[in-house]
Design an enzyme around this catalytic site. Structure first.
Site, PDB file in Angstrom:
ATOM      1  CG  ASP A   1      -1.811   1.117   1.411  1.00 49.94           C
ATOM      2  OD1 ASP A   1      -1.755   2.049   0.585  1.00 49.94           O
ATOM      3  OD2 ASP A   1      -2.605   1.088   2.370  1.00 49.94           O
TER       4      ASP A   1
ATOM      5  CG  ASN B   1     -10.543  12.383 -10.891  1.00 48.74           C
ATOM      6  OD1 ASN B   1     -10.666  13.594 -10.707  1.00 48.74           O
ATOM      7  ND2 ASN B   1     -10.992  11.484 -10.015  1.00 48.74           N
TER       8      ASN B   1
ATOM      9  CG  ASP C   1      -7.695  10.035  -6.397  1.00 46.16           C
ATOM     10  OD1 ASP C   1      -7.163  10.725  -5.510  1.00 46.16           O
ATOM     11  OD2 ASP C   1      -8.425  10.515  -7.294  1.00 46.16           O
TER      12      ASP C   1
ATOM     13  CB  SER D   1      -2.857   4.864 -16.748  1.00 40.78           C
ATOM     14  OG  SER D   1      -3.163   6.216 -16.933  1.00 40.78           O
ATOM     15  CB  THR D   2      -2.031  -0.262 -14.796  1.00 42.70           C
ATOM     16  OG1 THR D   2      -1.692  -0.203 -13.399  1.00 42.70           O
ATOM     17  CG2 THR D   2      -0.881   0.277 -15.619  1.00 42.70           C
ATOM     18  N   GLY D   3      -5.232   0.764 -13.523  1.00 37.60           N
ATOM     19  CA  GLY D   3      -6.411   0.272 -12.805  1.00 37.60           C
ATOM     20  C   GLY D   3      -7.658   0.690 -13.568  1.00 37.60           C
TER      21      GLY D   3
ATOM     22  CE1 TYR E   1      -9.603   7.464 -15.206  1.00 45.27           C
ATOM     23  CE2 TYR E   1      -7.479   8.568 -15.385  1.00 45.27           C
ATOM     24  CZ  TYR E   1      -8.822   8.604 -15.053  1.00 45.27           C
ATOM     25  OH  TYR E   1      -9.393   9.765 -14.591  1.00 45.27           O
TER      26      TYR E   1
END
Ligand code: AR6
Length: 171
Positions: free
Chosen positions: A12, A26, A36, A119-121, A123
């Site tokens: 984490d 975002n 986020d 961006s790999t979740g 998005y």
């Protein structure tokens, strides 16, 4: 696992004791899910209050705030590209996120920084190309910039961890 200044950690990011952690935010900078949400939850309401005053952030850019209740002194917020199949400039925009975060870090005298896999979740950027971009961009900046001493990729799941580990070991 570590290779010189770069290391990979599974866990984490909110627990990292580094100068700055990066948030995969975002455009509104007003919080969301994934990393986020975890960062806002751990930092407390002061972070959201500070973010409200920033007026958002364009995709590919980066903004800095305090870390509030986090162990990290700073949070660098960046907005990764949404994956639209790969022909929409996603790779270059993702590269810009890493470059702009390290540029902001450099300007603030930050020496240690932790990145999530931007961006790999939600998005949807595929992990293999995304991790290659993340490692390539960071390596190339560290070769030219002496001020940053440690970069940690914090991976939240095993697949992400394995991808980064393979790349770091092959460098
Ligand atoms: N520590 C480290 N990594 C994490 C954590 C954590 N606590 N939680 C999730 N991840 P995502 P994106 C990983 O979706 O794809 C948000 O709603 C996660 O497993 O957080 O850039 C924003 O507000 C994945 O590997 O970010 C935006 O709307 C990686 O972090 C949107 O999601 C990124 O996944 C941004 O999407």
């Amino acid at each position: 696992m570590s290779s010189d200044k770069i290391s990979v950690f599974k866990g984490d990011i909110t627990l990292q004791k580094v100068d700055a952690i990066v948030n995969a935010a975002n455009n509104s900078l007003l919080g969301g899910g994934g990393v986020d949400g975890a960062i806002h939850q751990a930092a407390g309401p002061g972070l959201l209050e500070e973010c409200r005053r920033m007026n958002g952030c364009p995709t590919g850019e980066a903004r800095i705030t305090g870390g509030h209740n986090l162990p990290a002194r700073w949070v660098i917020h960046t907005v990764g590209p949404v994956w639209h199949g790969g022909n929409d400039g996603e790779a270059e925009t993702l590269a810009m996120c890493y470059r702009n975060c390290l540029e902001v870090a450099h300007r603030h005298g930050i020496k240690t920084i932790a990145f999530p896999s931007i961006s790999t979740g939600a998005y949807g950027f595929p992990i293999e190309p995304a991790s290659r971009i993340a490692v390539r961009e960071v390596k190339s900046i560290l070769e030219r910039n002496e001020s940053i001493e440690k970069v940690v990729y914090v991976c939240f799941n095993q697949t992400t961890y394995d991808c980064y580990l393979k790349l770091i070991m092959n460098y």
